[in-house]
Design a protein around this motif. Structure first.
Motif, mmCIF file in Angstrom:
data_model
loop_
_atom_site.group_PDB
_atom_site.id
_atom_site.type_symbol
_atom_site.label_atom_id
_atom_site.label_comp_id
_atom_site.label_asym_id
_atom_site.label_seq_id
_atom_site.Cartn_x
_atom_site.Cartn_y
_atom_site.Cartn_z
ATOM 1 N N CYS A 23 0.834 -1.208 0.000
ATOM 2 C CA CYS A 23 0.000 0.000 0.000
ATOM 3 C C CYS A 23 0.875 1.267 0.000
ATOM 4 C CB CYS A 23 -0.903 -0.009 1.239
ATOM 5 S SG CYS A 23 -2.190 1.243 1.212
ATOM 6 N N HIS A 49 -0.602 4.176 0.558
ATOM 7 C CA HIS A 49 -1.368 5.037 1.471
ATOM 8 C C HIS A 49 -1.850 6.305 0.780
ATOM 9 C CE1 HIS A 49 0.671 2.139 3.862
ATOM 10 N NE2 HIS A 49 1.837 2.727 3.675
ATOM 11 N N ILE A 50 -2.253 6.135 -0.460
ATOM 12 C CA ILE A 50 -2.782 7.278 -1.198
ATOM 13 C C ILE A 50 -4.276 7.079 -1.460
ATOM 14 C CG2 ILE A 50 -2.633 8.613 -3.353
ATOM 15 C CD1 ILE A 50 -0.265 9.180 -1.615
ATOM 16 N N GLU A 51 -4.593 6.133 -2.325
ATOM 17 C CA GLU A 51 -6.020 5.953 -2.640
ATOM 18 C C GLU A 51 -6.438 4.493 -2.635
ATOM 19 O OE1 GLU A 51 -6.128 7.961 -6.373
ATOM 20 O OE2 GLU A 51 -6.868 9.812 -5.491
ATOM 21 N N GLU A 52 -5.581 3.649 -2.090
ATOM 22 C CA GLU A 52 -5.879 2.225 -2.142
ATOM 23 C C GLU A 52 -7.079 1.871 -1.257
ATOM 24 O OE1 GLU A 52 -2.950 3.640 -1.539
ATOM 25 O OE2 GLU A 52 -1.305 2.548 -2.461
ATOM 26 N N CYS A 108 -7.049 1.141 3.004
ATOM 27 C CA CYS A 108 -5.842 1.788 3.541
ATOM 28 C C CYS A 108 -6.112 2.292 4.964
ATOM 29 C CB CYS A 108 -5.399 2.943 2.649
ATOM 30 S SG CYS A 108 -3.994 3.845 3.329
ATOM 31 N N ALA A 135 -5.261 6.168 5.428
ATOM 32 C CA ALA A 135 -6.303 7.099 4.986
ATOM 33 C C ALA A 135 -7.443 7.114 6.006
ATOM 34 C CB ALA A 135 -6.811 6.695 3.603
ATOM 35 N N GLU A 137 -8.843 10.212 8.234
ATOM 36 C CA GLU A 137 -10.283 10.560 8.254
ATOM 37 C C GLU A 137 -10.765 10.784 9.671
ATOM 38 O OE1 GLU A 137 -13.321 9.983 5.802
ATOM 39 O OE2 GLU A 137 -11.713 11.050 4.743
ATOM 40 N N THR A 140 0.609 13.473 0.879
ATOM 41 C CA THR A 140 0.115 13.260 -0.493
ATOM 42 C C THR A 140 0.744 14.277 -1.456
ATOM 43 O OG1 THR A 140 -1.835 14.627 -0.069
ATOM 44 C CG2 THR A 140 -2.088 12.261 0.257
#
Ligand code: GDP
Ligand code: ZN
Length: 393
Positions: free
Chosen positions: A352, A354-357, A360, A363, A367, A380
């Motif tokens: 991963c 850790h961007i858009e997978e 994750c 992420a 959030e 990012t």
């Protein structure tokens, strides 16, 4: 948080590879960074148009001239008689092919031997500010640097003209002082995060210095802004030259060390240095001089070594856009964000980014606030600016 070990985590095998000069690599093709997705000139600094104005260039030129004048107290000729045997000194400034070398508090102007110029070092500049050198009478009325002593450490950045090559900004430094004003200009956390990564890549201790504390509002926002850095165990000093707050603390942090100063123009670096050592007499700049983004695109990027006392030195660097992070790739970046590394174990995919997978954990942590949203944003943004891999062709 689990970061009580402090800022420096152990990702040593990766870092060892990162800081090694690319001696064994074949020369990179021009434009290789761009092909690989990196473009140092256009990374996120542009968004806020923080570039060196002509006023900043003038200011820096004056700093350099004043410094050289101060160091040039001793007439050059006094060295002539003792120079045959070879002398030892520290490079305090580099201007084109002119090197100013400090010898026990006095300055000597040198050039360098062709043999040093032609050595394959993996860097665009053979000798940098902070380098320890041996020099001797060149037999033609001047002095020449013959030998470069081994470096304990160095700080590099992508060369501003040839972004695929690395330039040594300063050699033999212990720590990186990341100077950011609270206001005027407003604290810019993404730049702080870039410098933190830079320090880690080069194995330098970072110290975050937030200036202009007299402009701090009473609503506690400074405390909130600094919380993620405190949680990371990062050293922080809050200063104001107006009130004197933190100046003594900073002096102690610098004492006995060699420190590289970083930070945008106008954040108060010269003011701070003057407060710490009034003898430096550096000119204080104006902060209202920001202009269009093309100003200063190819300004000279000279670093200057200033001596605070016998064992304390500071390298002042130009506070402009050229601060890309050299030698780091996208897949490696998350190892330089301790809080991301901490959460990464929970990600669905082992590779991963850790961007858009999907799945994750990083992420998700950003959030729900377990990872600071601004820090994740910096991650990012820096990720976007890095190349996928270091080209080896
Ligand atoms: P540099 O470009 O980083 O070296 O910044 P300077 O030291 O030249 O300072 C830029 C401007 O910020 C000048 O107008 C200074 O007077 C102002 N300044 C510097 N330090 C402080 C401070 O602690 N408080 C306030 N209010 N202004 C400061
Ligand atoms: Zn992830």
């Amino acid at each position: 948080m689990g970061y009580s070990r402090g800022w420096k985590r152990k990702v040593a095998p990766k870092k060892k590879r990162l800081v090694r000069p690319p001696k064994t690599r074949k020369p990179r093709q021009k434009g290789a960074w761009k092909a690989a997705g990196g473009d140092w000139d256009d990374f996120s600094y542009d968004r806020r148009e923080r570039v060196a104005s002509s006023a900043e260039r003038e200011r820096r030129q004056q700093v350099v001239q004043e410094t050289e004048r101060a160091w040039l107290g001793t007439p050059q000729r006094e060295y002539r008689s003792s120079a045959e045997a070879g002398l030892f000194g520290v490079v305090t400034s580099v201007y084109g092919s002119r090197y100013t070398v400090d010898v026990a508090g006095d300055s000597v102007q040198c050039h360098i031997r062709d043999s040093l110029k032609s050595q394959e070092t993996g860097f665009v500049n053979p000798v940098a500010v902070g380098d320890r050198v041996c020099f001797s009478d060149d037999g033609a009325g001047g002095f020449a640097i013959d030998e470069l002593l081994e470096r304990d450490s160095f700080l590099t950045r992508p060369d501003s003209f040839k972004g695929h090559l690395r330039q040594i900004v300063a050699a033999n430094v212990d720590q990186l002082l990341i100077v950011s004003s609270w206001r005027q200009p407003a604290m810019w956390t993404e730049l702080i995060d870039r410098y933190l990564v830079t320090a880690d890549v080069h194995d330098l201790d970072p110290v975050l210095c937030v200036t202009k504390a007299d402009l701090v509002e009473r609503d506690g926002r400074l405390g909130d802004a600094l919380a993620p850095y405190r949680d990371l165990g990062c050293s922080i000093v809050v200063t104001s030259v107006e009130s004197g707050e933190g100046v003594e603390e900073l002096r102690e942090r610098l004492s006995g060390k060699s420190t590289v100063l970083s930070g945008l123009s106008g954040v108060g670096k010269s003011s701070l240095l003057n407060a710490i050592e009034p003898g430096l007499g550096l000119r204080i700049g104006e902060i209202s001089a920001w202009r269009g983004r093309d100003q200063g695109r190819h300004t000279t990027t000279r670093a200057v070594l200033l001596r605070i006392d016998g064992s304390t030195t500071v390298v002042d660097t130009p506070g402009i856009r050229e601060w890309g992070i050299s030698g780091l790739t996208r897949p490696e970046l998350w190892h330089f964000f301790p809080e991301i590394e901490h959460e990464a174990g929970g990600c669905k995919f082992t590779d991963c980014r850790h961007i858009e997978e999907p799945g994750c954990a990083v992420a998700a942590a950003a959030e729900d606030g377990r990872i600071d949203a601004e820090r994740y944003y910096s991650y990012t943004a820096i990720y976007d600016s890095l190349p996928e891999s270091i080209p080896t062709w």
